[in-house]
Every structure is written in structure tokens, then in C-alpha cells.
Design an enzyme around this catalytic site. Structure first.
Site, PDB file in Angstrom:
ATOM      1  N   THR A 139       0.825  -1.207   0.000  1.00 39.99           N
ATOM      2  CA  THR A 139       0.000   0.000   0.000  1.00 39.99           C
ATOM      3  C   THR A 139       0.862   1.261   0.000  1.00 39.99           C
ATOM      4  O   THR A 139       0.569   2.240  -0.696  1.00 39.99           O
ATOM      5  CB  THR A 139      -0.941   0.006   1.217  1.00 39.99           C
ATOM      6  N   SER A 163      -6.973  -0.567  -6.767  1.00 38.07           N
ATOM      7  CA  SER A 163      -6.597  -0.880  -5.400  1.00 38.07           C
ATOM      8  C   SER A 163      -5.114  -1.225  -5.410  1.00 38.07           C
ATOM      9  O   SER A 163      -4.573  -1.654  -6.436  1.00 38.07           O
ATOM     10  CB  SER A 163      -7.404  -2.080  -4.880  1.00 38.07           C
ATOM     11  N   SER A 191      47.024 -12.314  -1.227  1.00 36.73           N
ATOM     12  CA  SER A 191      47.346 -12.450   0.185  1.00 36.73           C
ATOM     13  C   SER A 191      48.135 -11.250   0.682  1.00 36.73           C
ATOM     14  O   SER A 191      48.963 -10.690  -0.039  1.00 36.73           O
ATOM     15  CB  SER A 191      48.154 -13.727   0.431  1.00 36.73           C
TER      16      SER A 191
END
Length: 474
Positions: free
Chosen positions: A102, A141, A319
Site C-alpha cells: 500500500t 486498489s 594475500s
């Protein structure tokens, strides 16, 4: 001091920033849903889909005389600006929200209304001239607007993922062609099996991706069914007669998508099965991508103490303590995306299962998980292709040496020597460290010419033509 304008809703009066295109309903949602820090404006597909739905609704309402042409044209003009990329920063509600979408629908209604008011020559918030609910949301809606927009947005995202998977598929297919004559040992259960070519190995990756592209397109067909016109629960209450057909028709034309109205709008309004199915396909894609990445990491392991059959392109130092170390970071990041998608599938499953009666209130988390999954998978596929697969090279000498010294070669001789004799040769090769070729010739079990034919790369790998297109034979 920043200018404000006053707006009211059923809870009372609030002030919103005068420059904002959103209004009081959006303000309350922003205050209520402090969850991810990501707004619906970050999902461009969804924002554009909302604009396309509102555009189509306005046109349908104008066709039926519900909206006058002046207001309808202003609404459509505002929607077109959003479709062109404007005002996305005004869609400020969090992507995860209560209320079944909504707040997203009201955010869209308010932005479109306020921009339409400007087009008509009025100020923002002057809703007596054009109202977010009365006009922009007429005949609608949240429960049909939001799911329809989600479907449209999902279809767009599926298309982008399909294109990205195609890029990766073609990258593997090119490597399959490049490595078509490079013979290596195949493995089952991490043990030596029978010979194959590196091209066959990479060709299988291309086929796996092609098959998943087909499944993805099949799943997307289910998402083309929409419930626009269903209004609150699927009965179409407050939508004028003929509205659903007109709105769906306008949306089909506006998006260029083959959208169809659901046969039963009550069912379509509460069911999210199409998203469960699509999520399952995304999980399938993720699982296979991660499996491929596991293989790439294993095949490239080393460089001295691992398999070391292929070399992944070095893209960064590996690394902070071990000088010279390079890690398979691209396959690693792709696998992590796969784990995310697999986890999202669980979330989507639970959200779908938790819907009650005539509506599923949890579509916001469903669309967020689907959107994130497809966006991240698309990026992962393109990254894997460009930053890894395209630069892979083969250690052909290592591969050749392993084939020549493999006990697995005896499998190719078994039809000629028999299983018992072949087993004895394999055991002696393993015990003595000598090659299968040497032992067979020494025992006089086969003539050299026949032995060389049986152990030739084309016979060992049962070679078939490989194309650079990577089309699946199935």
C-alpha cells in the site's frame, strides 16, 4: 528554514517538505519502515512498472468517462516522465514494508498527482484540482496495482538475466571450441575416470547454462498473467464495467509485453505461485553456476600442489602475507551470489506460504528477494565471463602427461582385452608405476597400430564437433 506544506489523512494533519513530490501517506511510511535503508526508487524496473500501470489506468478511465481528458493527459504525462527516468528519487519508501505494498502504491499516487498538478499549472499539494486517490488511483486498489507492477518489473529483470546468461554461455562455448583438441582425464568422485577433452568439459558448462535459460524463459511466461482490474480482492468492486479489459489492453500496448488478464481474478489476487516457481528456477541457476565455479577453482588449484590443469586470469593479489599468491576471487564471488539466491528462495517460499485468505501481504519481501537475486545473478554472469572465463588458459603439457600415465586408459582397451585382463593391467600399472601402453605392448596383447588407434584422442574422448555458439543439443 525549509519550506513545508500541510497535508491531512485519516490520522490527522502533518507537514511535508514543500519541494517533495510525495505526500503525507509516504511520510508516514518512511517513518514506519526503517528497515533496509534502500528505497523502492532503487528498483528502476518497479518504479517504471508502477508508472506504466498508472498510465494505463488513466487511459482506461478516460475511455470510460471516469476521468476528464485534461486530468488524464496530465497523469499520463507525469507517468511518461517517470518512465523516462525522472522522479525516481521521490520513491522513498523502504523496499521492505508492511501493508501489502500500500505504501508503494500511495507513494506512486502522490508523486504522479503532484507532478500532474504542476503540469496543469497548480502547486504541489493542491489536491482539490487533482487528487492522488480520487483521480490517480481511480478504479484501482493496491491489491491489483502493486502485483501487476511487480509482474511487469519481474519480466524486465528476467530479460536482463537471460541476456547476461547468454554472455556467459557464449564465453564457455568459445573456450569449448578453443580447447576442442586438448585431451585430459575426466574424473568421477574425484577419482580418475576416462579421458575426455577440455573442450567437452567447457562445452558442458555452456549447455548447462543454455538449459537454465530455457527454464527461465518458461517460468517467465507465468508472470505475464496479471490481475489489473481486480481491485481489493478480485471482485472488481469500484472499477467500472469494461475497465479491466481496457486497462490491461493499454498496459500491453504501453509495455510491449504479451500480458493477459487472469482467468480468475480472485485467485490471482491471493496467489503468488508464479513467484515461487520463478524463485525455484533462480535457485537452479544459482546451484549450477556455483557448481561450475567449484569446478573452475578445483581445476585451477595449485599452481604446484593442486590439479593445475587450467589457469584463471590473475585479477588481484591474493594475500597480505604470502607473496605471489593469487586467488580465484571471481568464482568465489559468483558462488556467494548463488548462496544469496538459495537463501532468498527460502524467504520467498515462507512469504508465499504465509499469505492468508484473499491477499498475500508479503509481496514486498518477495519482490525484493527476486529483484536482488536476478540483479546479482546478472552481474555475476557478466563478471564471470569477462573477468574469468575469457582469460582461461590450459596447461596442455600437464594434461597430456596425466592422460598418458593414467590407469584410466585401460577402460578404452577393455572391449578388446576383456574386463579381467584389463583389470590385471590396471593393477600392475598402479603397482609398478609403468604406463598402460608399455604393459600391453610388453605382454603382446595388442599390436602397436591397434593400440595407438584405441588410445588416440579422437577415440578416447569420443569426439563430436564443437561449435562456438554453445547451443544445447537437447
Amino acid at each position: 528554514m525549509a519550506q513545508k506544506r500541510a497535508e491531512t489523512d485519516l490520522l490527522g494533519r502533518r507537514e511535508v517538505p514543500a519541494e517533495a513530490y510525495w505526500g503525507i501517506h509516504t511520510l508516514r511510511a518512511v517513518e514506519n519502515f526503517l528497515v533496509t535503508g534502500r528505497t523502492i526508487g532503487s528498483n528502476a524496473h518497479l518504479v517504471r512498472a508502477l508508472a506504466a500501470v498508472k498510465w494505463s489506468a488513466a487511459r482506461a478511465n478516460a475511455d470510460l468517462g471516469i476521468l476528464d481528458e485534461e486530468r488524464a493527459s496530465a497523469i499520463c504525462a507525469a507517468c511518461d516522465e517517470i518512465l523516462d527516468g525522472g522522479f525516481h528519487d521521490q520513491f522513498v519508501v523502504d523496499v521492505i514494508q508492511g501493508g501489502a505494498g500500500t505504501s508503494t502504491n500511495m507513494n506512486a499516487n502522490e508523486v504522479i498527482a503532484n507532478r500532474a498538478l504542476e503540469i496543469l499549472g497548480h502547486g504541489r499539494g493542491e489536491y482539490r484540482h487533482l487528487h492522488p486517490n480520487e483521480h490517480v488511483n481511480a478504479g484501482q486498489s493496491t491489491n491489483d496495482v502493486y502485483p501487476t507492477a511487480v509482474n511487469v518489473a519481474t519480466i524486465r529483470a528476467v530479460g536482463e538475466l537471460d541476456e547476461a546468461m547468454s554472455v556467459l554461455q557464449q564465453a564457455f562455448a568459445r573456450k569449448a571450441a578453443e580447447f576442442s583438441s586438448v585431451v585430459k582425464m575426466g574424473r568421477t568422485q574425484l577419482q580418475d575416470a576416462v579421458p575426455m577433452t577440455l573442450g567437452q568439459e567447457f562445452g558442458a558448462f555452456a549447455v548447462m547454462i543454455d538449459e537454465d535459460r530455457q527454464r527461465l524463459r518458461e517460468a517467465a511466461t507465468l508472470v505475464h498473467e496479471i490481475n489489473l482490474g481486480a481491485t481489493a480482492i478480485g471482485t472488481g468492486l469500484n472499477a467500472p464495467v469494461g475497465y479491466a479489459d481496457k486497462a490491461v489492453g493499454h498496459l500491453r500496448d504501453k509495455t510491449g509485453l504479451d500480458l493477459v488478464s487472469a482467468h480468475d481474478l480472485v485467485e490471482a489476487t491471493q496467489d503468488v505461485g508464479q513467484f515461487v516457481h520463478l524463485s525455484g528456477v533462480l535457485k537452479r541457476v544459482a546451484v549450477k553456476l556455483s557448481k561450475i565455479c567449484n569446478d573452475l577453482r578445483l581445476l585451477s588449484s595449485g599452481p604446484r600442489a593442486g590439479l593445475g590443469e587450467i589457469n584463471l586470469p590473475p585479477v588481484q593479489a591474493g594475500s597480505s602475507i604470502m607473496p605471489g599468491k593469487v586467488n580465484p576471487v571471481i568464482p568465489e564471488v559468483v558462488s556467494q551470489v548463488a548462496y544469496e539466491v538459495i537463501g532468498n528462495d527460502v524467504t520467498i517460499t515462507m512469504a508465499a506460504e504465509s499469505g492468508q485468505l484473499q491477499l498475500n501481504a508479503f509481496e514486498p519481501i518477495i519482490v525484493t528477494c527476486l529483484s536482488d537475486g536476478m540483479t546479482h545473478l546478472s552481474a555475476a554472469c557478466r563478471t564471470l565471463a569477462a573477468r574469468c572465463v575469457d582469460g582461461i588458459t590450459a596447461n596442455e603439457e600437464t594434461l597430456r602427461h596425466r592422460v598418458e600415465n593414467s590407469i584410466g586408459l585401460v577402460t578404452a582397451l577393455s572391449p578388446s582385452l576383456g574386463y579381467v585382463a584389463s583389470t590385471a593391467i590396471a593393477q600392475e600399472a598402479l603397482r609398478s608405476g609403468r604406463t598402460v601402453l608399455e604393459l600391453v605392448l610388453e605382454a603382446g596383447l595388442l599390436e602397436r597400430g591397434e593400440l595407438e588407434r584405441l588410445l588416440s584422442p579422437s577415440h578416447l574422448a569420443n569426439l563430436r564437433p564443437v561449435t562456438a555458439e554453445g547451443d544445447s543439443p537437447r
